[in-house]
Scaffold this motif. Structure first.
Motif, short mmCIF file in Angstrom:
data_model
loop_
_atom_site.label_atom_id
_atom_site.label_comp_id
_atom_site.label_asym_id
_atom_site.label_seq_id
_atom_site.Cartn_x
_atom_site.Cartn_y
_atom_site.Cartn_z
N PRO A 128 0.81 -1.22 0.00
CA PRO A 128 0.00 0.00 0.00
C PRO A 128 0.85 1.27 0.00
O PRO A 128 0.45 2.29 -0.57
CB PRO A 128 -0.82 -0.12 1.29
N GLU A 173 -2.34 0.50 -4.08
CA GLU A 173 -3.64 -0.02 -4.48
C GLU A 173 -4.01 0.44 -5.89
O GLU A 173 -4.51 -0.34 -6.70
CB GLU A 173 -4.73 0.44 -3.49
N GLU A 177 -4.54 -1.83 -9.47
CA GLU A 177 -5.73 -1.75 -10.32
C GLU A 177 -5.36 -1.52 -11.78
O GLU A 177 -6.07 -1.97 -12.68
CB GLU A 177 -6.63 -0.60 -9.84
#
Length: 260
Positions: A128, A173, A177
């Motif tokens: 993250p 994150e 994606e």
């Protein structure tokens, strides 16, 4: 060793290359770009290997990219620019064309050329807290075609435009994606997860793994680059905006670009 700030550890068929300049966020100088190309060429030729891991020292940055503070000595003339671009591209391609699968352990910041190094790898494990960006627009720097190719192929033109033109930096994150990361784990587990992934890769048939990497690259075909494309890259560092950008970076102020 190809450069003292590039560390190599090999065991059980897995080589780990560490960019070991943590005090500078693992930023690379011209000798380091050259050393990286030399090192990966050597690893590629080592048939005893089954996988390579690329990581940065410490837990703050995978790599901040090029060491801008060294530009005054390394760049500034047509000859130096040509040599610098050749070294940068050689480092990028040495990873992409490495015979063995390459796993990037992308903990922390991966910016500019550091992001490029990660994108050249076949697998990218991050957390993250990973940050991926290419702030070339704030330095009036070009990003070589060879570096743009994997970005476009992996994430598409819309993401490439966000990174290059808007200057957007993605969190772990967001990067997952968009395909910029292939695996997301807790920040403190990034290196261990990359090592575990490399271990699973090493359990497979090395000839098959090398063939599939080579075949996928062959299907993409060569980049359609001309002499004019190459020459265009050498114009950027001759501009007043480039000089202003480097000066602003070193002074820790915002650059004022005039388009000249």
């Amino acid at each position: 060793m190809s450069h003292p700030d590039l560390q190599l550890d090999s065991r059980s068929g897995i080589a780990t290359v560490t960019i070991a300049r943590a005090a500078k966020r693992n930023a690379l100088t011209l000798p380091m770009w050259r050393g990286l190309a030399t090192l990966f060429a050597r690893l590629s030729a080592d048939a005893s290997l089954r996988c390579v891991i690329l990581r940065g020292a410490g837990d703050v940055a995978f790599s901040a990219g090029a060491d801008v503070a060294a530009f005054a000595e390394e760049r500034g003339t047509p000859e130096r620019e040509r040599a610098y671009n050749d070294a940068l591209v050689a480092a990028f391609l040495s990873i992409e064309r490495c015979a063995h699968p390459v796993v990037a352990a992308v903990r922390g910041w991966a910016m500019g050329g550091g992001c490029g190094l990660a994108l050249m790898c076949d697998f990218r494990v991050g957390g993250p807290g990973t940050r991926l960006g290419i702030p070339a627009r704030m330095l009036n720097l070009y990003y070589p075609h060879e570096g743009l190719d994997p970005l476009l192929r992996i994430a598409g033109e819309a993401v490439a435009m966000e990174m290059l033109v808007e200057g957007r930096t993605y969190s772990g994150e967001e990067a997952l994606e968009r395909g910029l990361l292939t695996r997301l784990v807790p920040d403190e587990a990034v290196v261990a997860a990359a090592e575990a992934l490399a271990g699973r890769i090493a359990e497979g048939a090395p000839l098959a793994n090398r063939y599939h990497k080579r075949a996928l690259r062959a299907l993409r075909g060569p980049l359609p680059l001309t002499a004019a494309h190459r020459a265009e890259l050498e114009e950027f560092p001759r501009s007043a905006d480039f000089a202003e950008a480097v000066s602003a970076f070193l002074a820790r102020r915002r650059p004022v670009f005039r388009g000249a």
